[in-house]
Write a protein that holds these residues in place. Structure first.
Motif, PDB file in Angstrom:
ATOM      1  N   VAL A 119       0.823  -1.221   0.000  1.00 56.61           N
ATOM      2  CA  VAL A 119       0.000   0.000   0.000  1.00 56.61           C
ATOM      3  C   VAL A 119       0.848   1.258   0.000  1.00 56.61           C
ATOM      4  O   VAL A 119       0.492   2.251  -0.644  1.00 56.61           O
ATOM      5  CB  VAL A 119      -1.028   0.051   1.157  1.00 56.61           C
ATOM      6  N   MET A 120       1.968   1.233   0.699  1.00 58.65           N
ATOM      7  CA  MET A 120       2.821   2.422   0.708  1.00 58.65           C
ATOM      8  C   MET A 120       3.464   2.634  -0.653  1.00 58.65           C
ATOM      9  O   MET A 120       3.494   3.756  -1.169  1.00 58.65           O
ATOM     10  CB  MET A 120       3.873   2.314   1.812  1.00 58.65           C
ATOM     11  N   ALA A 121       3.982   1.557  -1.263  1.00 59.11           N
ATOM     12  CA  ALA A 121       4.610   1.674  -2.580  1.00 59.11           C
ATOM     13  C   ALA A 121       3.582   2.052  -3.646  1.00 59.11           C
ATOM     14  O   ALA A 121       3.869   2.868  -4.525  1.00 59.11           O
ATOM     15  CB  ALA A 121       5.316   0.372  -2.940  1.00 59.11           C
ATOM     16  N   CYS A 122       2.398   1.474  -3.580  1.00 56.62           N
ATOM     17  CA  CYS A 122       1.355   1.832  -4.542  1.00 56.62           C
ATOM     18  C   CYS A 122       0.919   3.282  -4.364  1.00 56.62           C
ATOM     19  O   CYS A 122       0.620   3.973  -5.355  1.00 56.62           O
ATOM     20  CB  CYS A 122       0.162   0.891  -4.434  1.00 56.62           C
ATOM     21  N   ALA A 123       0.888   3.769  -3.135  1.00 57.66           N
ATOM     22  CA  ALA A 123       0.576   5.182  -2.899  1.00 57.66           C
ATOM     23  C   ALA A 123       1.643   6.061  -3.554  1.00 57.66           C
ATOM     24  O   ALA A 123       1.315   7.068  -4.195  1.00 57.66           O
ATOM     25  CB  ALA A 123       0.464   5.459  -1.406  1.00 57.66           C
ATOM     26  N   VAL A 124       2.912   5.681  -3.404  1.00 59.49           N
ATOM     27  CA  VAL A 124       3.991   6.410  -4.071  1.00 59.49           C
ATOM     28  C   VAL A 124       3.801   6.332  -5.578  1.00 59.49           C
ATOM     29  O   VAL A 124       3.886   7.346  -6.285  1.00 59.49           O
ATOM     30  CB  VAL A 124       5.375   5.871  -3.646  1.00 59.49           C
ATOM     31  N   HIS A 125       3.543   5.134  -6.088  1.00 64.23           N
ATOM     32  CA  HIS A 125       3.365   4.948  -7.528  1.00 64.23           C
ATOM     33  C   HIS A 125       2.263   5.859  -8.061  1.00 64.23           C
ATOM     34  O   HIS A 125       2.366   6.390  -9.168  1.00 64.23           O
ATOM     35  CB  HIS A 125       3.063   3.489  -7.827  1.00 64.23           C
ATOM     36  N   SER A 126       1.216   6.056  -7.278  1.00 66.93           N
ATOM     37  CA  SER A 126       0.085   6.866  -7.728  1.00 66.93           C
ATOM     38  C   SER A 126       0.452   8.331  -7.945  1.00 66.93           C
ATOM     39  O   SER A 126      -0.317   9.077  -8.546  1.00 66.93           O
ATOM     40  CB  SER A 126      -1.083   6.761  -6.740  1.00 66.93           C
ATOM     41  N   THR A 127       1.615   8.754  -7.483  1.00 64.13           N
ATOM     42  CA  THR A 127       2.059  10.147  -7.664  1.00 64.13           C
ATOM     43  C   THR A 127       2.998  10.310  -8.850  1.00 64.13           C
ATOM     44  O   THR A 127       3.378  11.438  -9.173  1.00 64.13           O
ATOM     45  CB  THR A 127       2.785  10.669  -6.400  1.00 64.13           C
ATOM     46  N   LEU A 128       3.370   9.212  -9.506  1.00 66.04           N
ATOM     47  CA  LEU A 128       4.399   9.263 -10.546  1.00 66.04           C
ATOM     48  C   LEU A 128       3.801   9.377 -11.946  1.00 66.04           C
ATOM     49  O   LEU A 128       2.778   8.761 -12.245  1.00 66.04           O
ATOM     50  CB  LEU A 128       5.276   8.016 -10.472  1.00 66.04           C
ATOM     51  N   PRO A 129       4.495  10.125 -12.827  1.00 63.49           N
ATOM     52  CA  PRO A 129       4.042  10.187 -14.218  1.00 63.49           C
ATOM     53  C   PRO A 129       4.381   8.905 -14.969  1.00 63.49           C
ATOM     54  O   PRO A 129       5.164   8.075 -14.480  1.00 63.49           O
ATOM     55  CB  PRO A 129       4.821  11.382 -14.789  1.00 63.49           C
TER      56      PRO A 129
END
Length: 151
Positions: free
Chosen positions: A74-84
């Motif tokens: 969940v933490m990595a996916c949250a980070v991923h959700s901010t990336l272009p």
């Protein structure tokens, strides 16, 4: 496998696609554990799963690796959700605190991850795993390295 070009999607679009389509032909840890993407927003992801006896440690309670995997996800996916599109990441550090034992009898665990900082080279996030009663099972923080094309 889907014909969609996953690499062309922004992180948020990819997470929303996974939530919407629930692909069964895309190998990933979430499929193995039965994770469901309940909420996907920019910088925030909520995932749940139902425990099973296979998730037990030798003492018969939830193995810490299951909670750690939920938190990392969940933490990595949250980070991923901010990336272009075209920008990826990898976990540099994961710090987990275990609070109480979880059951392996089909209870639903919910994990929440939120970005604290999304920079050009690193991102940090925090997460929690809660049981069905809303009791905290574990919480964590992470640092991810952001990987841009040409780096």
């Amino acid at each position: 496998m889907s014909t969609i070009d996953l690499a062309a999607l922004s992180g948020l679009d990819l997470m929303r696609w996974v939530q919407r389509e629930q692909p069964t032909d895309l190998p990933h840890i979430g499929r193995l554990l039965g994770m469901r993407f309940d909420e996907v927003e920019h910088g925030r992801v909520v995932v749940s799963l139902d425990t099973r006896p296979d998730f037990a440690n030798p003492l018969g309670t939830l193995h810490g690796g299951i909670a750690a995997t939920l938190l990392d996800s969940v933490m990595a996916c949250a980070v991923h959700s901010t990336l272009p599109a075209g920008v990826t990441y990898t976990t540099l550090e994961l710090k987990v605190n275990y609070i109480r034992a979880g059951r392996t009898d089909g209870q639903t665990l919910t994990a929440r991850g939120s970005v604290l900082h999304a920079g050009r080279r690193t991102a940090t996030a925090e997460g929690q795993v809660l049981d069905e009663r809303g009791k905290l099972i574990a919480h964590a923080t992470t640092t991810c390295m952001v990987l841009r094309p040409g780096d």
